[in-house]
Scaffold this motif. Structure first.
Motif, mmCIF file in Angstrom:
data_model
loop_
_atom_site.group_PDB
_atom_site.id
_atom_site.type_symbol
_atom_site.label_atom_id
_atom_site.label_comp_id
_atom_site.label_asym_id
_atom_site.label_seq_id
_atom_site.Cartn_x
_atom_site.Cartn_y
_atom_site.Cartn_z
ATOM 1 N N ASP A 27 0.858 -1.188 0.000
ATOM 2 C CA ASP A 27 0.000 0.000 0.000
ATOM 3 C C ASP A 27 0.889 1.231 0.000
ATOM 4 O O ASP A 27 1.465 1.595 1.027
ATOM 5 N N HIS A 28 1.006 1.885 -1.153
ATOM 6 C CA HIS A 28 1.944 3.010 -1.277
ATOM 7 C C HIS A 28 1.514 4.242 -0.486
ATOM 8 O O HIS A 28 2.273 5.201 -0.383
ATOM 9 N N SER A 29 0.325 4.214 0.091
ATOM 10 C CA SER A 29 -0.110 5.348 0.914
ATOM 11 C C SER A 29 0.385 5.248 2.358
ATOM 12 O O SER A 29 0.262 6.198 3.125
ATOM 13 N N ILE A 30 0.929 4.090 2.745
ATOM 14 C CA ILE A 30 1.474 3.942 4.097
ATOM 15 C C ILE A 30 2.670 4.880 4.245
ATOM 16 O O ILE A 30 3.531 4.956 3.374
ATOM 17 N N SER A 31 2.715 5.595 5.347
ATOM 18 C CA SER A 31 3.765 6.590 5.548
ATOM 19 C C SER A 31 5.016 5.960 6.143
ATOM 20 O O SER A 31 4.979 4.890 6.755
ATOM 21 N N ALA A 32 6.132 6.669 5.985
ATOM 22 C CA ALA A 32 7.387 6.245 6.614
ATOM 23 C C ALA A 32 7.246 6.217 8.123
ATOM 24 O O ALA A 32 7.836 5.365 8.802
ATOM 25 N N ASP A 33 6.474 7.141 8.668
ATOM 26 C CA ASP A 33 6.237 7.206 10.114
ATOM 27 C C ASP A 33 5.539 5.945 10.602
ATOM 28 O O ASP A 33 5.955 5.308 11.579
ATOM 29 N N VAL A 34 4.464 5.558 9.929
ATOM 30 C CA VAL A 34 3.706 4.367 10.334
ATOM 31 C C VAL A 34 4.568 3.113 10.221
ATOM 32 O O VAL A 34 4.586 2.268 11.128
ATOM 33 N N ALA A 35 5.285 2.984 9.119
ATOM 34 C CA ALA A 35 6.134 1.795 8.931
ATOM 35 C C ALA A 35 7.219 1.728 9.990
ATOM 36 O O ALA A 35 7.512 0.651 10.532
ATOM 37 N N ALA A 36 7.827 2.874 10.310
ATOM 38 C CA ALA A 36 8.867 2.898 11.346
ATOM 39 C C ALA A 36 8.289 2.539 12.701
ATOM 40 O O ALA A 36 8.909 1.790 13.478
ATOM 41 N N ASP A 37 7.114 3.061 13.010
ATOM 42 C CA ASP A 37 6.470 2.772 14.289
ATOM 43 C C ASP A 37 6.202 1.274 14.434
ATOM 44 O O ASP A 37 6.510 0.667 15.471
ATOM 45 N N GLU A 38 5.639 0.670 13.409
ATOM 46 C CA GLU A 38 5.366 -0.767 13.452
ATOM 47 C C GLU A 38 6.655 -1.561 13.622
ATOM 48 O O GLU A 38 6.724 -2.483 14.451
ATOM 49 N N TRP A 39 7.651 -1.209 12.828
ATOM 50 C CA TRP A 39 8.904 -1.960 12.873
ATOM 51 C C TRP A 39 9.565 -1.880 14.238
ATOM 52 O O TRP A 39 10.044 -2.893 14.771
ATOM 53 N N LEU A 40 9.587 -0.707 14.829
ATOM 54 C CA LEU A 40 10.199 -0.554 16.155
ATOM 55 C C LEU A 40 9.466 -1.376 17.200
ATOM 56 O O LEU A 40 10.091 -2.033 18.046
ATOM 57 N N ARG A 41 8.145 -1.339 17.176
ATOM 58 C CA ARG A 41 7.358 -2.098 18.156
ATOM 59 C C ARG A 41 7.586 -3.599 18.016
ATOM 60 O O ARG A 41 7.683 -4.321 19.015
ATOM 61 N N MET A 42 7.660 -4.068 16.777
ATOM 62 C CA MET A 42 7.809 -5.495 16.549
ATOM 63 C C MET A 42 9.251 -5.965 16.749
ATOM 64 O O MET A 42 9.491 -7.106 17.139
ATOM 65 N N THR A 43 10.209 -5.082 16.492
ATOM 66 C CA THR A 43 11.616 -5.461 16.518
ATOM 67 C C THR A 43 12.261 -5.240 17.873
ATOM 68 O O THR A 43 13.186 -5.963 18.256
ATOM 69 N N PHE A 44 11.781 -4.236 18.621
ATOM 70 C CA PHE A 44 12.402 -3.903 19.904
ATOM 71 C C PHE A 44 11.407 -3.947 21.059
ATOM 72 O O PHE A 44 11.413 -4.885 21.855
ATOM 73 N N THR A 45 10.533 -2.969 21.149
ATOM 74 C CA THR A 45 9.640 -2.858 22.297
ATOM 75 C C THR A 45 8.496 -1.914 21.962
ATOM 76 O O THR A 45 8.624 -1.057 21.078
ATOM 77 N N ASN A 46 7.386 -2.063 22.680
ATOM 78 C CA ASN A 46 6.255 -1.154 22.519
ATOM 79 C C ASN A 46 6.334 0.047 23.455
ATOM 80 O O ASN A 46 5.422 0.877 23.478
#
Length: 732
Positions: A492-511
């Motif tokens: 989905d090309h409308s997903i923002s860099a902010d949203v993708a970064a937020d998801e990745w950080l939560r899943m990769t490190f911590t919430n």
């Protein structure tokens, strides 16, 4: 009873220890699929109540993969085993398709599912046989798999499931990653070890790493992988290697991933079968038809070919006085009976043109509408070569009758390899949301890729990604974030860099927000920092040649002018920058009228693209009130300070994550600061020789003179990438 009680106590202690001690050692192998217990106990209990069992009807390999992933993920996240059940119960998770699952079929979702295509899915609350359940439903087993990963992502990022109702389908058809792996396992522009593909043990040994690679990609909806370098070795089409590639395809198939191959255009000659590779020679067409049939005999769901032709010494149809459409269409005809696709790269630039910026457009624009319908032109995001910032490639707004897909780069060829933190989600978003105005407002690059603007048949996005044998796949832990962002934006090309970064950080490190917010902010700024300390204000290609790592803005007198730095920056006493207006190369004319006018006017061109399009006086007044010289110096120094700010923020976060990854990133940020200073001082001192102006006294003055940095560039050891020459060996 006692055994069950003791097990619960053991599980509780295990979960409590994990929750209380988040800093356990990790090596990044699991990427964003770690499935650690949900820390918030109230939320975890809610999940436990809502997802008590998994019910899957159907036993295809893909449904088995989806069910296995759900069981693995839920058991980890909920800190208790979640069973697979054959009996419907309240608060169960029911997954499947109407064709495979009578329970799903009973919900009569066909009208809504018909709008989601073959890969989309629904996730929602439902009631089946008077029981409240959560449903993942799709038209295909692959859609079920994607929906399963989406549900797990919701839990990993601590989203509430109450009244959940999600409908999702990909906006682009072909979501493909490109490996630049060579058959000797050396990776061109790979900075995380050797190639994943252990050709010596295939096809007999199918490593678990191949399965985990497939899982990681499927979690993003990536549905294709080109497993070898675009500088292709012809042997990849031999029986010896096709047997091995077929084994990889067997591993990837349950995860919805098709295999594609980069091919060498001279393969008929390299195999010793013909003395030509002329695409209009019937013998050549027949050779490719027979070879393609052989590929499909080994791999029935083979995706197609990726081709780099007549670029950087690679062979192609122009060797026989034919054009790119002639070459692509011959291959497309060979693939068409099997539903295969040709990805034809537009990365071409010949040495006899005045402006490399113009090369790809001038070569392909006359061919618009002449490519077969199963050919997709694969175009880099910018007109040069994955530079830290480029204007968009004018081909995207010019090829109205041609299928096109974006080619991004995740592997950090021009962003510090695996030693610098440079989240590319910001670059992807900037590119995809660029407004071209070719059909008025709304003609963004993303909408062009989706087929909305020109109504093209095939759509897609590719990324050069190059994960290797390093345990964490990418070398630098944060390069994983760009892989993640690419996959999410390809869906989905409308997903923002902010949203993708937020998801990745939560899943990769911590919430924990105390970790997420500061890290996300410097992630989002990291790409701009990389631009600032390397090539601000539209400068480009200032790298040392070969390695593309360190600064060498003084590079001149190479085999080709467009491989030098001075070709691009054109620094002189009167100013700096490449004149691409009407009085220069007129590359601005390749853009739609609105942008051509904006870019061509010194008063309206965006300052971050200024020197791409204009040769500007050192005394030119910038928006900040500074002269161009002082603004250039300011940007270089600001880039270093941005890296130092990243360091300071990271130092505060040791208590939030595991010691291993914290220490690794800390060390890499130190290296990045060192390199950023070298970039800053090298470029500022070099450009000062033309401007004749001082570095303002308020800035930290360089510790060395220019000759020191030139010497440093000559003695820096960075492994040279391996480029295979076109093979003349006879292959069978």
């Amino acid at each position: 009873m006692r055994r069950a009680f003791l097990y619960k106590i053991f599980l509780l202690l295990t979960v409590s220890f994990t929750v209380a001690m988040p800093a356990h050692a990790e090596d990044g192998y699991e990427a964003w699929l770690r499935y650690q217990p949900v820390v918030e106990q109230k939320l975890r209990k809610a999940y436990q109540q809502q997802l008590r069992a998994i019910i899957t009807e159907g036993n295809s390999p893909t449904l088995q993969a989806a069910t296995g992933e759900l069981q693995r993920g839920l058991s980890g996240l909920l800190a208790k085993p979640v069973a697979i059940s054959e009996k419907l119960s309240s608060n169960a998770l029911v997954v499947g398709t109407p064709a495979s699952s009578p329970l799903i079929a009973s919900l009569d979702l066909s009208a809504r599912l018909s709008m989601l295509g073959n890969e989309g899915y629904l996730i929602e609350k439902a009631r089946i046989n008077k029981r409240n359940v959560t449903v993942i439903a799709a038209n295909s087993d692959t859609g079920v798999l994607y929906g399963s990963f989406h549900l797990l992502r919701l839990l990993q990022t601590q989203q509430a499931l109450d009244n959940i109702s999600i409908s999702s389908a990909p906006k682009l058809q072909h979501r493909v990653i490109n490996h630049w792996d060579n058959l000797n396992r050396v990776i061109e522009r790979g900075y995380a070890g050797l190639s994943l593909w252990d050709w010596g043990t295939l096809p007999e040994h199918k490593s678990q790493r191949y399965v985990d690679y497939a899982r990681i990609n499927a979690s993003l909806g990536i549905n294709g992988t080109v497993i070898n370098n675009v500088n292709a070795d012809p042997r990849v089409l031999s029986d010896q290697f096709l047997q091995k590639i077929a084994a990889l395809a067997d591993v990837f198939r349950p995860y919805g991933i098709k295999v594609y191959l980069s091919i060498n255009y001279n393969s008929p000659r390299a195999f010793g079968d013909l003395d030509t590779a002329d695409p209009l020679d019937p013998r050549v067409a027949k050779w490719w038809q027979e070879r393609t049939k052989k590929v499909y005999d080994y791999i029935p769901d083979f995706g197609g070919y990726l081709v780099k032709a007549n670029s950087e010494g690679q062979p192609g149809p122009q060797d026989y006085k034919r054009n790119h459409a002639d070459g692509a269409n011959m291959l497309a005809a060979a693939l068409k009976p099997y539903g295969g696709i040709v990805f034809w790269r537009a990365f071409v630039y010949h040495p006899d043109i005045d402006d490399r910026f113009r090369g790809s457009y001038d070569e392909f624009k006359p061919l618009d509408g002449k490519f077969a319908d199963n050919v997709i032109l694969q175009v880099k995001n910018g007109p040069i070569d994955f530079q830290p910032r480029e204007p968009y490639s004018a081909l995207f707004s010019a090829m109205e009758k041609t299928n096109m897909m974006m080619e991004f780069q995740v592997t950090q060829e021009y962003f510090g390899f695996a030693t610098h933190l440079a989240y590319q989600g910001s670059l992807f978003e900037e590119s995809l949301r660029t407004e071209t105005y070719v059909k008025g407002e709304g003609s963004t690059i993303g909408n062009i890729l989706e087929g909305k603007t020109f109504n093209t048949k095939h759509t897609g996005m590719a990324a050069v990604i190059n994960p290797g044998t390093d345990r964490n796949w990418t070398g630098h832990p944060f390069v994983q974030s760009s892989w993640y962002a690419f996959g999410r934006m390809a869906w989905d090309h409308s997903i923002s860099a902010d949203v993708a970064a937020d998801e990745w950080l939560r899943m990769t490190f911590t919430n924990d927000k105390k970790f997420i917010e500061p890290v996300k902010q410097f992630m989002l700024a990291s790409r701009e920092a990389g631009v600032n300390y390397r090539s601000p204000l539209g400068l480009t290609h200032l790298y040392s040649q070969g390695d593309h790592y360190g600064p060498a803005p003084w590079t001149a007198n190479l085999e080709r002018p467009d491989w030098t730095a001075i070709y691009y920056h054109r620094a002189a006493k009167d100013g700096i920058g490449f004149n691409r207006t009407k009085t220069g190369s007129n590359a601005v004319a390749q853009y739609p009228e609105t942008l051509a006018k904006q870019y061509g006017d010194l008063k309206t061109v965006p300052e971050d693209l200024l020197l791409w399009f204009h040769h500007v006086s050192w005394d030119h007044q910038m928006q900040s009130g500074r002269t161009l010289w002082n603004e250039l110096v300011h940007k270089y120094y600001d880039g270093v300070e941005q890296v130092r700010s990243m360091q300071r923020e990271w130092e505060k976060l040791e208590s939030f994550i595991d010691a291993e990854r914290f220490a690794q990133v800390k060390a890499l940020l130190k290296i990045q600061e060192r390199d950023a200073v070298i970039w800053r001082d090298s470029c500022v001192l070099y450009f000062q020789t033309f401007s004749g102006k001082p570095i303002p006294a308020e800035y930290e003055q360089p510790k060395h003179d220019l000759e020191y940095y030139k010497t440093l560039a000559r003695t820096r050891y960075v492994p040279e990438p391996w480029h295979p020459a076109s093979s003349s060996r006879v292959l069978k």
